[in-house]
Enzyme design. Sequence first.
Site, PDB file in Angstrom:
ATOM      1  N   HIS A 194       0.729  -1.115   0.155  1.00  0.00           N
ATOM      2  CA  HIS A 194      -0.038  -0.073  -0.039  1.00  0.00           C
ATOM      3  C   HIS A 194       0.870   1.328  -0.169  1.00  0.00           C
ATOM      4  CE1 HIS A 194       1.016  -0.004   4.244  1.00  0.00           C
ATOM      5  NE2 HIS A 194       0.844   1.224   4.282  1.00  0.00           N
TER       6      HIS A 194
HETATM    7  C1  UD1 Z   1      -1.750   5.347   6.325  1.00  0.00           C
HETATM    8  C2  UD1 Z   1      -0.383   5.821   6.804  1.00  0.00           C
HETATM    9  C3  UD1 Z   1       0.761   4.603   6.805  1.00  0.00           C
HETATM   10  C4  UD1 Z   1      -0.128   3.200   7.302  1.00  0.00           C
HETATM   11  C5  UD1 Z   1      -1.527   3.151   6.503  1.00  0.00           C
HETATM   12  C6  UD1 Z   1      -2.081   1.935   6.906  1.00  0.00           C
HETATM   13  C7  UD1 Z   1      -0.246   8.129   6.607  1.00  0.00           C
HETATM   14  C8  UD1 Z   1       0.661   9.204   5.732  1.00  0.00           C
HETATM   15  N1  UD1 Z   1      -0.040   6.830   6.307  1.00  0.00           N
HETATM   16  O1  UD1 Z   1      -1.619   5.495   4.936  1.00  0.00           O
HETATM   17  O2  UD1 Z   1       1.606   4.975   7.355  1.00  0.00           O
HETATM   18  O3  UD1 Z   1       0.768   2.366   6.936  1.00  0.00           O
HETATM   19  O4  UD1 Z   1      -2.258   3.942   6.580  1.00  0.00           O
HETATM   20  O5  UD1 Z   1      -3.234   1.441   6.396  1.00  0.00           O
HETATM   21  O6  UD1 Z   1      -0.669   8.628   7.745  1.00  0.00           O
HETATM   22  N2  UD1 Z   1      -9.069   4.668   2.187  1.00  0.00           N
HETATM   23  C9  UD1 Z   1     -10.477   4.376   2.116  1.00  0.00           C
HETATM   24  N3  UD1 Z   1     -10.768   4.009   3.306  1.00  0.00           N
HETATM   25  C10 UD1 Z   1     -10.178   4.021   4.555  1.00  0.00           C
HETATM   26  C11 UD1 Z   1      -9.061   4.582   4.520  1.00  0.00           C
HETATM   27  C12 UD1 Z   1      -8.459   5.088   3.229  1.00  0.00           C
HETATM   28  O7  UD1 Z   1     -10.958   3.885   1.074  1.00  0.00           O
HETATM   29  O8  UD1 Z   1     -10.930   3.809   5.596  1.00  0.00           O
HETATM   30  C13 UD1 Z   1      -8.486   5.068   0.968  1.00  0.00           C
HETATM   31  C14 UD1 Z   1      -8.991   6.661   0.428  1.00  0.00           C
HETATM   32  O9  UD1 Z   1      -8.863   6.537  -0.882  1.00  0.00           O
HETATM   33  C15 UD1 Z   1      -7.562   7.414   0.955  1.00  0.00           C
HETATM   34  C16 UD1 Z   1      -6.588   6.320   0.584  1.00  0.00           C
HETATM   35  O10 UD1 Z   1      -7.120   4.869   1.166  1.00  0.00           O
HETATM   36  O11 UD1 Z   1      -7.256   8.395  -0.099  1.00  0.00           O
HETATM   37  C17 UD1 Z   1      -5.326   6.456   1.547  1.00  0.00           C
HETATM   38  O12 UD1 Z   1      -5.619   6.736   2.904  1.00  0.00           O
HETATM   39  P1  UD1 Z   1      -4.643   7.507   3.925  1.00  0.00           P
HETATM   40  O13 UD1 Z   1      -5.304   7.702   5.226  1.00  0.00           O
HETATM   41  O14 UD1 Z   1      -4.352   9.036   3.203  1.00  0.00           O
HETATM   42  O15 UD1 Z   1      -3.490   6.706   3.812  1.00  0.00           O
HETATM   43  P2  UD1 Z   1      -2.924   5.392   3.731  1.00  0.00           P
HETATM   44  O16 UD1 Z   1      -2.313   4.866   2.542  1.00  0.00           O
HETATM   45  O17 UD1 Z   1      -4.114   4.416   4.552  1.00  0.00           O
END
Ligand code: UD1
Length: 353
Positions: A201
């Site tokens: 991811h």
């Molecule tokens: C975040 C953390 C990362 C961790 C990861 C675990 C930061 C900078 N990164 O990354 O260190 O390893 O979480 O999962 O904080 N999304 C959903 N549903 C959710 C959450 C996210 O659909 O419940 C999707 C959205 O499209 C979003 C993308 O995932 O834009 C990324 O989510 P985000 O919270 O920005 O960062 P992660 O890649 O999850």
Amino acid sequence: MHILHVVGARPNLMKVAPVMSALKQYSRFRQTLIHTGQHYDTNMSDVFFQQLEIPVPDMNLGVGSGSHARQTAEIMTRFEPIILERKPDLVLVYGDVNSTVAAALVCAKLLVRVGHVEAGLRSFDRAMPEEINRLVTDQLADLLFTPSEDGDRNLAREGIAANKVHLVGNVMIDSLVRLLPAAMKQRLNGLPDRYVLVTLHRPANVDDDHNLKILLQSLLEVNSQLKVVFPVHPRTRQRIADFEFDASQLDLREPLPYIEFLALQRRATAVITDSGGIQEETTYLKVPCLTLRNNTERPVTVTMGTNVLVGQNGAGLRTELAKVLAGKQKSSAVPPLWDGHAGDRIAEFLDKL
Ligand code: UD1
């Protein structure tokens, strides 16, 4: 003493659980839990609260997704009035996600004491958003709880006073130790004895179509030798769809609950990942871990544990997986203080404050 915990993303949850549970044993602590809402899908958040027996948050700030600036700013804006209103004596933040640094910044400016759980980790790679979060959070924190000695050394090098730093061990392993018996009772229906478990991811691996394509092709290659089980993070699912890659030959699954994922890790022939926490969990479980990165903020998993950094281009993965399949697994040990009692050590320390 009023302690306010802040969580936001999935990897925070296995860290907050043992600390809250250990603090509960002392009557002098009052605890509040704030969820920023950075992760909001049921299978990225709610199910972890149930399995890890974390209390229902006192408040969910509902920030959701966004660019780094927007997400971080939104957390700060929504978190500041909570600190002003609830006036905690200490705020505990966990790990290295955007929620961690956002909450630490708010507290530092309001002169509220901050403790960072899982302090001192460094990949020395500032292209990684988490590295920025770690550097800033550790500069702001008043108490820094480290999982391993390399963390203490990193903090000393950055000029952080030794009396703020406390080596307590790995809280994530506390949750693993507690729930491993439940994981061992899980049936893995329909899976062969030997399989490879994959997670992917990190932005560096999945946000670039060239890199993601190379990695998916390597996984298809692996799959022709050994079944690949791949619980897909929402970010990665989105990218696979955006880039119109065909990954249908792989056993793609929704993100799994904690116990189910632990059960799969424990029985896996090898784990291929770019996650941070999984490098630690596989070291504890003594399962070979091939990490799709060039660096790690958790070097002890390489020097002592089962972890091997295989880079991002597929070649290293091929070589190292061949070694594992030939039974040439490296010997490994569990690092000191990764014993299921890190949360207890934090609580004992705070009780003496
Ligand atoms: C975040 C953390 C990362 C961790 C990861 C675990 C930061 C900078 N990164 O990354 O260190 O390893 O979480 O999962 O904080 N999304 C959903 N549903 C959710 C959450 C996210 O659909 O419940 C999707 C959205 O499209 C979003 C993308 O995932 O834009 C990324 O989510 P985000 O919270 O920005 O960062 P992660 O890649 O999850």
